[in-house]
Enzyme design. Structure first.
Site, PDB file in Angstrom:
ATOM      1  N   HIS A   1     -10.025  -8.584  -7.831  1.00  0.00           N
ATOM      2  CA  HIS A   1      -9.851  -8.029  -6.493  1.00  0.00           C
ATOM      3  C   HIS A   1     -10.420  -8.950  -5.411  1.00  0.00           C
ATOM      4  O   HIS A   1     -11.588  -9.360  -5.499  1.00  0.00           O
ATOM      5  CB  HIS A   1     -10.563  -6.674  -6.418  1.00  0.00           C
ATOM      6  CG  HIS A   1     -10.674  -6.117  -5.025  1.00  0.00           C
ATOM      7  ND1 HIS A   1     -11.873  -6.039  -4.350  1.00  0.00           N
ATOM      8  CD2 HIS A   1      -9.729  -5.631  -4.187  1.00  0.00           C
ATOM      9  CE1 HIS A   1     -11.657  -5.510  -3.156  1.00  0.00           C
ATOM     10  NE2 HIS A   1     -10.373  -5.258  -3.027  1.00  0.00           N
TER      11      HIS A   1
ATOM     12  N   LYS B   1       0.851  -1.180   0.000  1.00  0.00           N
ATOM     13  CA  LYS B   1       0.000   0.000   0.000  1.00  0.00           C
ATOM     14  C   LYS B   1       0.891   1.235   0.000  1.00  0.00           C
ATOM     15  O   LYS B   1       1.936   1.257   0.666  1.00  0.00           O
ATOM     16  CB  LYS B   1      -0.910   0.004   1.229  1.00  0.00           C
ATOM     17  CG  LYS B   1      -1.886  -1.171   1.274  1.00  0.00           C
ATOM     18  CD  LYS B   1      -2.906  -1.110   0.148  1.00  0.00           C
ATOM     19  CE  LYS B   1      -3.981  -2.180   0.333  1.00  0.00           C
ATOM     20  NZ  LYS B   1      -4.997  -2.108  -0.744  1.00  0.00           N
TER      21      LYS B   1
HETATM   22 MG    MG Z   1      -6.621  -2.411  -4.269  1.00  0.00          MG
END
Ligand code: MG
Length: 377
Positions: free
Chosen positions: A309, A179
């Site tokens: 996802h 991230k």
């Molecule tokens: Mg993502």
């Protein structure tokens, strides 16, 4: 004399709302920008479908943060539509379910409630055929490249991210996603560089979770372009297809997006705009496997790559059926919900020979059930 082609009827539907707790509160860039709070649980919606001939299917959808009770309520309201239908007629049933809730639309929460049923019907069909779902759909491969996401969130200090990444590679996972989206972009670049230095030539991806504006995204993509990443994910708002398209045409690193879109129609718009090199549809989020297959066909027609996802238990089958070599996202979060788990080795997630999705709901998931509803013919 004419005979009916129909072989079976749906006699019972069971819905369960299950609250899955997470081990630690999870933060991505949306928390750093103050838009969301750290995530502490996932609201799961399970649908179990039974037929007169004794076949059964299990499907599930989910909601992160708000929305779980709404999905359950909508599913409960439209569940009677399934009773008496031939479970093989999945596309017809999907249409009937969406028309039952037409007033609340053909995207988002309303189709997410349908997803659990739709996935259960595909599971049932594959089980009845005695085939893993990927084989029923027509697989291109028996295993799919996989990468880990759960170890690279922003709440984790870099030392922990490095340990998580190393452990993931040691257990056979093929890539690591980090991230990004710190207020200071240098922190993001330092974290990516640290993982690169520790792990060498492993596949690396980054995910900004929609939190950069256009100038920041350009600046960060220019810097990240030097690092040999497999992709840069959600650099911009999920609905900024034109902005994503400009990044696609400017930078060498692949741009991935699409996880937040909530219908096949929205994916069609993204693809039409040229807003992704890699599309990231999420079957539970767009209404199930039936609309996901439409997105797959469209994406392949436009020469795009696929990296679905979340929900790897479903997506390993769909990715295996995609013509171009895809990636599946590894999260261990849903492991306690199922008795069976996917085999991971040599950088890939392997299809099991079990029919259907190959999962059964665990006793732990039953214990976490907060609401239930049964509909019988
Ligand atoms: Mg993502």
């Amino acid at each position: 004399m004419t005979t009916s082609a129909t072989q079976d009827r749906i006699t019972e539907v069971r819905l369960s709302s299950v609250t899955l707790p997470l081990a630690v509160p999870v933060s991505d860039a949306k928390v750093l920008t103050g838009r969301q709070r750290p995530m502490t649980e996932v609201a799961m919606l399970f649908a179990e479908v039974n037929t007169a001939a004794g076949h059964e299917g299990v499907g599930f959808g989910y909601s992160k943060r708000a929305g779980g009770p709404g999905q359950f309520a909508h599913a409960r309201e439209i569940a009677p539509v399934l009773l008496g239908e031939d479970p093989s007629d999945i596309a017809k049933i999907w249409d009937k379910l969406v028309w039952a809730g037409a007033s609340v639309g053909r995207s988002g929460l309303s189709v997410q409630a349908i997803a659990a049923f739709d996935i259960a019907l595909w599971d049932l069909k594959a089980k009845r055929a005695g085939l893993p779902l990927a084989k029923l759909l027509g697989a291109h491969r028996d295993s799919v490249r996989c990468y880990n996401t759960s170890g690279g969130f922003l709440h984790a200090p870099i030392e922990q991210v490095l340990d998580n990444a190393e452990a993931a590679v040691e257990r056979g996972i093929g890539g690591i996603k980090l991230k990004v989206g710190h207020p200071d972009g240098a922190t993001d670049l330092a974290r990516v560089t640290a993982v690169r230095e520790k792990l060498g030539e492993v596949a690396l991806m980054v995910d900004a979770n929609q939190q950069w504006d256009r100038p920041t995204a350009r600046r960060m993509c220019r810097a990240l372009d030097q690092l040999g990443l497999v992709w840069i994910e959600e650099p911009l708002d999920a609905y900024d297809a034109d902005g994503h398209a400009a990044l696609v045409s400017t930078f060498d690193t692949a741009i991935a997006t699409g996880e937040m879109l909530v219908s096949a129609a929205e994916h069609a718009e993204l693809i039409r705009a040229g807003g992704a090199d890699i599309v990231q549809p999420d079957a539970p989020r767009i209404g199930g496997i039936t609309p996901f297959l439409k997105v797959m066909a469209l994406a392949d027609h436009h020469n795009l790559q696929l990296a679905p996802h979340f929900a790897m238990e479903i997506h390993v089958h769909l990715a295996a059926a995609y013509p171009r070599e895809p990636w599946v996202e590894h999260f261990e979060w849903l492991d306690p919900l199922f008795d069976e788990h996917l085999e991971i080795a040599d950088g890939r997630m392997h299809l099991s020979p079990r029919p259907g999705l190959g999962v059964t709901i665990s006793d732990q998931a039953r214990a976490w059930t907060v609401a239930e509803h049964r509909e019988r013919a």
